[in-house]
Design an enzyme around this catalytic site. Structure first.
Site, PDB file in Angstrom:
ATOM      1  N   GLY A 155       0.784  -1.234   0.000  1.00 42.82           N
ATOM      2  CA  GLY A 155       0.000   0.000   0.000  1.00 42.82           C
ATOM      3  C   GLY A 155       0.815   1.282   0.000  1.00 42.82           C
ATOM      4  O   GLY A 155       2.042   1.286  -0.108  1.00 42.82           O
ATOM      5  N   ARG A 156       0.059   2.382   0.158  1.00 44.79           N
ATOM      6  CA  ARG A 156       0.640   3.724   0.072  1.00 44.79           C
ATOM      7  C   ARG A 156       1.629   4.006   1.195  1.00 44.79           C
ATOM      8  O   ARG A 156       2.623   4.701   0.998  1.00 44.79           O
ATOM      9  CB  ARG A 156      -0.483   4.776   0.122  1.00 44.79           C
ATOM     10  N   ILE A 157       1.354   3.464   2.399  1.00 37.11           N
ATOM     11  CA  ILE A 157       2.274   3.757   3.505  1.00 37.11           C
ATOM     12  C   ILE A 157       3.616   3.052   3.247  1.00 37.11           C
ATOM     13  O   ILE A 157       4.683   3.636   3.447  1.00 37.11           O
ATOM     14  CB  ILE A 157       1.658   3.365   4.866  1.00 37.11           C
ATOM     15  N   THR A 224       3.895  -0.591  12.345  1.00 39.59           N
ATOM     16  CA  THR A 224       2.945   0.527  12.469  1.00 39.59           C
ATOM     17  C   THR A 224       1.614   0.137  11.833  1.00 39.59           C
ATOM     18  O   THR A 224       0.805   1.010  11.506  1.00 39.59           O
ATOM     19  CB  THR A 224       3.484   1.801  11.775  1.00 39.59           C
ATOM     20  N   ARG A 226      -0.913  -3.252  12.352  1.00 35.94           N
ATOM     21  CA  ARG A 226      -1.811  -3.696  13.415  1.00 35.94           C
ATOM     22  C   ARG A 226      -1.070  -4.730  14.247  1.00 35.94           C
ATOM     23  O   ARG A 226      -0.324  -5.571  13.697  1.00 35.94           O
ATOM     24  CB  ARG A 226      -3.090  -4.327  12.833  1.00 35.94           C
ATOM     25  N   GLU A 255      -3.969  -4.334  22.772  1.00 28.35           N
ATOM     26  CA  GLU A 255      -3.713  -2.894  22.742  1.00 28.35           C
ATOM     27  C   GLU A 255      -4.803  -2.182  23.518  1.00 28.35           C
ATOM     28  O   GLU A 255      -5.984  -2.388  23.194  1.00 28.35           O
ATOM     29  CB  GLU A 255      -3.692  -2.430  21.287  1.00 28.35           C
ATOM     30  N   HIS A 274       0.266   3.741  19.624  1.00 29.69           N
ATOM     31  CA  HIS A 274      -0.525   3.822  18.383  1.00 29.69           C
ATOM     32  C   HIS A 274      -0.678   5.280  17.919  1.00 29.69           C
ATOM     33  O   HIS A 274      -1.787   5.808  17.858  1.00 29.69           O
ATOM     34  CB  HIS A 274      -1.907   3.169  18.585  1.00 29.69           C
TER      35      HIS A 274
HETATM   36  C1  DGY Z   1      -5.298   3.839  11.037  1.00 26.09           C
HETATM   37  O1  DGY Z   1      -5.711   4.838  10.454  1.00 26.09           O
HETATM   38  O2  DGY Z   1      -5.659   2.711  10.747  1.00 26.09           O
HETATM   39  C2  DGY Z   1      -4.303   4.090  12.082  1.00 26.09           C
HETATM   40  O3  DGY Z   1      -3.939   2.935  12.715  1.00 26.09           O
HETATM   41  C3  DGY Z   1      -4.814   5.144  13.026  1.00 26.09           C
HETATM   42  O4  DGY Z   1      -3.714   5.854  13.431  1.00 26.09           O
END
Ligand code: DGY
Length: 310
Positions: A155-157, A224, A226, A255, A274
């Site tokens: 994905g984009r991230i 970063t 899940r 969490e 988070h």
């Molecule tokens: C998301 O947007 O899914 C992030 O985990 C929230 O910060």
């Protein structure tokens, strides 16, 4: 007039746009999220629900809310929402993509650097007066420039993390569900592994004991995405055994972690609460997008950021 239940106070002023459009808005004011029972009771007569990743939106809640037409999830991840169950009841679901890409990629890189150079431990030593003098062999960490980064996810991230890695002259390996470097090879070759996949039945515990064993002993795992993408018990074991050099985690399972959770006392672990999207501008933009989706849904229009079942 439609009723919108907003499950938390949201940054930015956009919730006002719901009122300006003539809708009744009920905002959950507590700092802690509503319990499942409170959520069902407050959303019972709602036409739209603006919820966050800590709210579980499944068949039980959906059946308790017969008027619901829109679920606007405040976040890009929507594993907390049963989209198929919502769609089957004629309810559209949206998320808040794009606006948090850079903030989350920045945090992934910050975690990578902080873990590599042992920033939390070394800063704490200074604060506690434990730093006596500069030492040639003191506080040694891991190089970042010129090393290999494995990015898991298409994905984009992940793209944004790859762009940051280019500035550090890193070789980037990428595993996606459609191809790229096979995951076992990525794990074996990477000095840093950064996770950017949604949580689905296919990705739950993707990084399990076997995956951790494939990683290099100098490798650092960054998450970063899940918490459920990593098998927490296997990670604790790997950190104690020195199978990998460290883990830097924005997300965990469970969490939040209870203060006495064994992950928090494992060696070389850095856990933050988070905060991937937690910048003032990003969180305000997320509110804006979620509100846009609620307004569209209540007007009977397609949701601009509608999501489909994974
Ligand atoms: C998301 O947007 O899914 C992030 O985990 C929230 O910060």
């Amino acid at each position: 007039m439609s009723l919108v239940f907003v499950t938390r106070r949201l940054p930015g002023g956009d919730v006002e746009r719901l009122r300006a459009a003539g809708h009744q808005v009920d905002v959950w004011e507590d700092a802690a999220p509503p319990s499942a029972e409170a959520l069902a009771s407050r959303a019972r007569d709602a036409d739209a629900l603006l919820c966050t990743l800590v709210d579980t939106v499944g068949p039980t809640l959906l059946d308790a809310c017969p008027r619901l037409r829109v679920v606007a999830n405040y976040g890009v991840g929507y594993d907390n929402v049963d989209v198929a169950a919502a769609n089957a009841r004629g309810i559209s679901v949206s998320n808040t993509p794009d606006v948090l890409t850079d903030a989350t990629a920045d945090l992934a890189f910050a975690l990578l650097l902080a873990a590599a150079r042992r920033l939390p431990q070394t800063a704490e030593d200074v604060k506690q007066g434990r730093w006596g003098t500069w030492e040639p062999g003191g506080f040694l960490g891991h190089d970042v420039a010129g090393t290999t980064l494995g990015i898991v996810g298409a994905g984009r991230i992940g793209d944004a993390v790859a762009r940051r890695a280019a500035g550090f002259d890193m070789e980037v390996l990428r595993t996606t569900s459609r191809g790229g470097t096979p995951l076992p090879e990525l794990l074996e070759r990477s000095d840093y592994v950064s996770l950017h996949v949604p949580l689905t039945p296919q990705t739950r515990n993707l990084i399990d004991a076997d995956a951790l064993k494939r990683m290099k002993p100098n490798a650092i795992l960054v998450n970063t995405a899940r918490g459920g993408v990593i098998d927490t018990d296997a990670l604790i074991e790997a950190l104690h055994a020195g199978t990998i050099a460290g883990a830097a985690l924005d997300v965990t399972e469970p969490e939040p972690l209870p203060a006495d959770h064994p992950l928090l006392s494992a060696p070389n672990v850095l856990v933050v609460p988070h905060i991937g999207s937690a910048t003032t501008r990003t969180r305000a933009r997320m509110t804006e997008i979620a509100v846009d989706n609620v307004l569209a849904g209540l007007a009977g229009d397609p949701l601009p950021q509608a999501v489909s079942p994974r």
